[in-house]
Enzyme design. Sequence first.
Site, PDB file in Angstrom:
ATOM      1  N   SER A  19     -24.492  31.172 -38.363  1.00 23.73           N
ATOM      2  CA  SER A  19     -24.926  30.929 -36.922  1.00 23.73           C
ATOM      3  C   SER A  19     -26.208  31.280 -36.591  1.00 23.73           C
ATOM      4  CB  SER A  19     -23.915  31.770 -36.035  1.00 23.73           C
ATOM      5  OG  SER A  19     -22.428  31.602 -36.255  1.00 23.73           O
TER       6      SER A  19
ATOM      7  N   HIS B 233     -20.177  17.852 -34.725  1.00 18.28           N
ATOM      8  CA  HIS B 233     -20.513  19.017 -34.686  1.00 18.28           C
ATOM      9  C   HIS B 233     -20.367  19.912 -36.159  1.00 18.28           C
ATOM     10  CE1 HIS B 233     -21.342  20.340 -30.471  1.00 18.28           C
ATOM     11  NE2 HIS B 233     -21.117  18.901 -30.289  1.00 18.28           N
TER      12      HIS B 233
ATOM     13  N   HIS C  99     -15.301  27.472 -40.232  1.00 19.18           N
ATOM     14  CA  HIS C  99     -14.741  28.808 -39.621  1.00 19.18           C
ATOM     15  C   HIS C  99     -13.328  28.749 -39.745  1.00 19.18           C
ATOM     16  CE1 HIS C  99     -18.761  29.254 -38.135  1.00 19.18           C
ATOM     17  NE2 HIS C  99     -18.857  30.521 -38.574  1.00 19.18           N
TER      18      HIS C  99
ATOM     19  N   TYR D 265     -11.480  30.308 -37.742  1.00 19.27           N
ATOM     20  CA  TYR D 265     -11.128  30.553 -36.295  1.00 19.27           C
ATOM     21  C   TYR D 265     -11.234  29.105 -35.609  1.00 19.27           C
ATOM     22  CZ  TYR D 265     -16.147  30.720 -35.120  1.00 19.27           C
ATOM     23  OH  TYR D 265     -17.575  30.647 -35.193  1.00 19.27           O
ATOM     24  N   GLU D 266     -11.893  28.158 -36.087  1.00 16.44           N
ATOM     25  CA  GLU D 266     -12.086  26.784 -35.438  1.00 16.44           C
ATOM     26  C   GLU D 266     -10.622  25.973 -35.624  1.00 16.44           C
ATOM     27  OE1 GLU D 266     -16.010  24.673 -35.905  1.00 16.44           O
ATOM     28  OE2 GLU D 266     -15.915  26.392 -37.576  1.00 16.44           O
TER      29      GLU D 266
ATOM     30  N   ALA E 218     -24.078  35.987 -39.348  1.00 14.96           N
ATOM     31  CA  ALA E 218     -24.448  36.784 -38.258  1.00 14.96           C
ATOM     32  C   ALA E 218     -23.283  37.880 -38.109  1.00 14.96           C
ATOM     33  CB  ALA E 218     -24.550  35.953 -36.799  1.00 14.96           C
TER      34      ALA E 218
ATOM     35  N   MET F 105     -16.782  36.841 -38.824  1.00 15.65           N
ATOM     36  CA  MET F 105     -15.922  36.186 -38.927  1.00 15.65           C
ATOM     37  C   MET F 105     -15.977  35.148 -39.859  1.00 15.65           C
ATOM     38  SD  MET F 105     -15.535  35.425 -34.687  1.00 15.65           S
ATOM     39  CE  MET F 105     -15.582  36.829 -33.705  1.00 15.65           C
ATOM     40  N   SER F 106     -16.796  35.204 -40.984  1.00 11.49           N
ATOM     41  CA  SER F 106     -16.893  33.947 -42.031  1.00 11.49           C
ATOM     42  C   SER F 106     -17.137  34.654 -43.442  1.00 11.49           C
ATOM     43  CB  SER F 106     -18.184  33.466 -41.607  1.00 11.49           C
ATOM     44  OG  SER F 106     -19.020  34.235 -41.728  1.00 11.49           O
TER      45      SER F 106
ATOM     46  N   ASN G 219     -25.750  42.269 -33.179  1.00  8.57           N
ATOM     47  CA  ASN G 219     -25.618  42.971 -31.944  1.00  8.57           C
ATOM     48  C   ASN G 219     -24.914  44.352 -32.432  1.00  8.57           C
ATOM     49  OD1 ASN G 219     -23.272  40.881 -32.792  1.00  8.57           O
ATOM     50  ND2 ASN G 219     -22.060  42.534 -31.589  1.00  8.57           N
TER      51      ASN G 219
ATOM     52  N   HIS H  91     -21.333  35.671 -27.356  1.00 13.69           N
ATOM     53  CA  HIS H  91     -21.724  34.815 -28.357  1.00 13.69           C
ATOM     54  C   HIS H  91     -23.503  34.536 -28.278  1.00 13.69           C
ATOM     55  CE1 HIS H  91     -21.575  31.937 -31.686  1.00 13.69           C
ATOM     56  NE2 HIS H  91     -21.624  30.878 -30.724  1.00 13.69           N
TER      57      HIS H  91
END
Length: 295
Positions: free
Chosen positions: A45, A76, A98, A100-101, A128, A231-232, A255, A269
């Site tokens: 990301s 996208h 991903h 989650y997509e 990230a 998440m990846s 973060n 995000h």
Amino acid sequence: MNVDENDLLHPAHRLQNTYNEYKDSADWLLAEISIRPQIAVICGSGLGGLADLLSDKITIPYEKIPGFPKSTVPGHAGKLVFGELSGKPCACMQGRFHFYEGYPINEVTFPIRVFHLMGIETLIVTNAAGGLNDDFKVGDIMIISDHINLPGFAGLNPLRGRNEERFGVRFPCLSDAYDKTLRQMALDSSQDLGYQDFIHEGVYCMLAGPSYETIAESRMLKILGADAVGMSTVPEVILARHCGMRVFGISLITNKVVMDYNSQQKANHEEVLQTSRDQAEALQSLISNLVGKIN
Ligand code: HPA
């Protein structure tokens, strides 16, 4: 007739693609491009700028590549960029798939076996991640020394289903998932670049997402030995190791994960993307320097 059990299932229920689906994709790409990449880089990301650094670029949108997952959001999905980075022929994924997509795990990892069949031997993954380790600051870089596949504990492993022996063994060993030599080379690169103050090594934990962690979950991950959470990455690494690619991974700490019920801080995000933008150049320089050292 030799019927593959996978072919009898509705696509949504297939655990594995067939060997020929990967092969068709790889052959199509090799016919489209004249360079023969040795290294593949997956840009996380906000880190897609690395692909812009390639010289003699050839860009192919994912939707043009036979067999590549179809984007859930039209336009996208991203693109595959081929070219030279620090003099080495590379393939760069600008945008990844991903879980989650909504992509099934075999689609999330589809490009990896295509890279393998194209002759690519080294995979570099970037992402990230939220920092769990108290020593980590926002903007720091973590070289991934190991991972925790938390979704795997609940059955989400990209190797679940029939094993394709042409890629690898049924029960692959993952105790050496992240190549030691490449990690040392990256530490040398960070010395070259003067990054000593913000480089770390650590354990990356994958969660399926898309919700961020609760405070109880964050505390649990820390106790389990994770230094960063995202998440990846993990599904791709498992598939790459299965087929014998060597893997290097890096997390940008975008973060600090909230651990305290009194904290006013909230994971979001926008902060992730802003830190990626701020530190993307440092990360790109590190990867370019490292790629220059790989032979
Ligand atoms: N948690 C999970 N995934 C993330 C985070 C986080 O704090 N930051 C970036 N990706």
